[in-house]
Design a protein around this motif. Structure first.
Motif, PDB file in Angstrom:
ATOM      1  N   UNK A  27     -33.844  -4.593  17.890  1.00  0.00           N
ATOM      2  CA  UNK A  27     -33.067  -3.991  18.967  1.00  0.00           C
ATOM      3  C   UNK A  27     -31.692  -4.652  18.962  1.00  0.00           C
ATOM      4  N   UNK A  28     -30.655  -3.845  18.828  1.00  0.00           N
ATOM      5  CA  UNK A  28     -29.290  -4.311  18.619  1.00  0.00           C
ATOM      6  C   UNK A  28     -28.440  -4.075  19.870  1.00  0.00           C
ATOM      7  N   UNK A  34     -32.210  -1.065  14.708  1.00  0.00           N
ATOM      8  CA  UNK A  34     -32.208  -1.148  13.257  1.00  0.00           C
ATOM      9  C   UNK A  34     -33.631  -1.040  12.721  1.00  0.00           C
ATOM     10  N   UNK A  35     -33.765  -0.417  11.564  1.00  0.00           N
ATOM     11  CA  UNK A  35     -35.061  -0.269  10.899  1.00  0.00           C
ATOM     12  C   UNK A  35     -34.854  -0.619   9.427  1.00  0.00           C
ATOM     13  N   UNK A  43     -31.890  -5.669   1.827  1.00  0.00           N
ATOM     14  CA  UNK A  43     -31.553  -4.316   1.407  1.00  0.00           C
ATOM     15  C   UNK A  43     -30.984  -3.493   2.554  1.00  0.00           C
ATOM     16  N   UNK A  44     -30.886  -2.206   2.365  1.00  0.00           N
ATOM     17  CA  UNK A  44     -30.295  -1.335   3.380  1.00  0.00           C
ATOM     18  C   UNK A  44     -31.177  -1.238   4.629  1.00  0.00           C
ATOM     19  N   UNK A  45     -30.526  -0.941   5.728  1.00  0.00           N
ATOM     20  CA  UNK A  45     -31.228  -0.707   6.993  1.00  0.00           C
ATOM     21  C   UNK A  45     -30.651   0.556   7.616  1.00  0.00           C
ATOM     22  N   UNK A  46     -31.485   1.268   8.326  1.00  0.00           N
ATOM     23  CA  UNK A  46     -31.033   2.405   9.110  1.00  0.00           C
ATOM     24  C   UNK A  46     -30.715   1.913  10.510  1.00  0.00           C
ATOM     25  N   UNK A  47     -29.674   2.465  11.132  1.00  0.00           N
ATOM     26  CA  UNK A  47     -29.347   2.114  12.509  1.00  0.00           C
ATOM     27  C   UNK A  47     -29.298   3.399  13.315  1.00  0.00           C
TER      28      UNK A  47
END
Length: 67
Positions: A27-28, A34-35, A43-47
């Motif tokens: 939780x940002x 973010x996931x 690596x990459x994260x989805x927001x």
């Protein structure tokens, strides 16, 4: 990785097990979420925005992604 994500407190989904389906969530600030893949923390994260996350989790609860 952005500073926002680097300082985030990540936790695994209760649905993640010892198998390949490992998801972490953070939780940002500003209501964003973010996931990321727990096996690839750099690596990459989805927001997601708060509305997007609420819609996504509501759809999960309705079984929209069940196979």
């Amino acid at each position: 990785m952005t500073m926002e994500l680097a300082g985030a407190h990540w936790f695994k989904s209760s649905r993640s097990g010892a198998g390949k389906e490992c998801v972490e969530v953070a939780f940002l600030p500003g209501g964003r979420v973010g996931v990321r893949d727990s096996k690839n923390p750099d690596g990459p994260a989805l927001v997601f925005g708060d509305g997007e996350w609420a819609s996504f989790t509501a759809d999960i609860g309705k079984g929209a992604f069940d196979e």
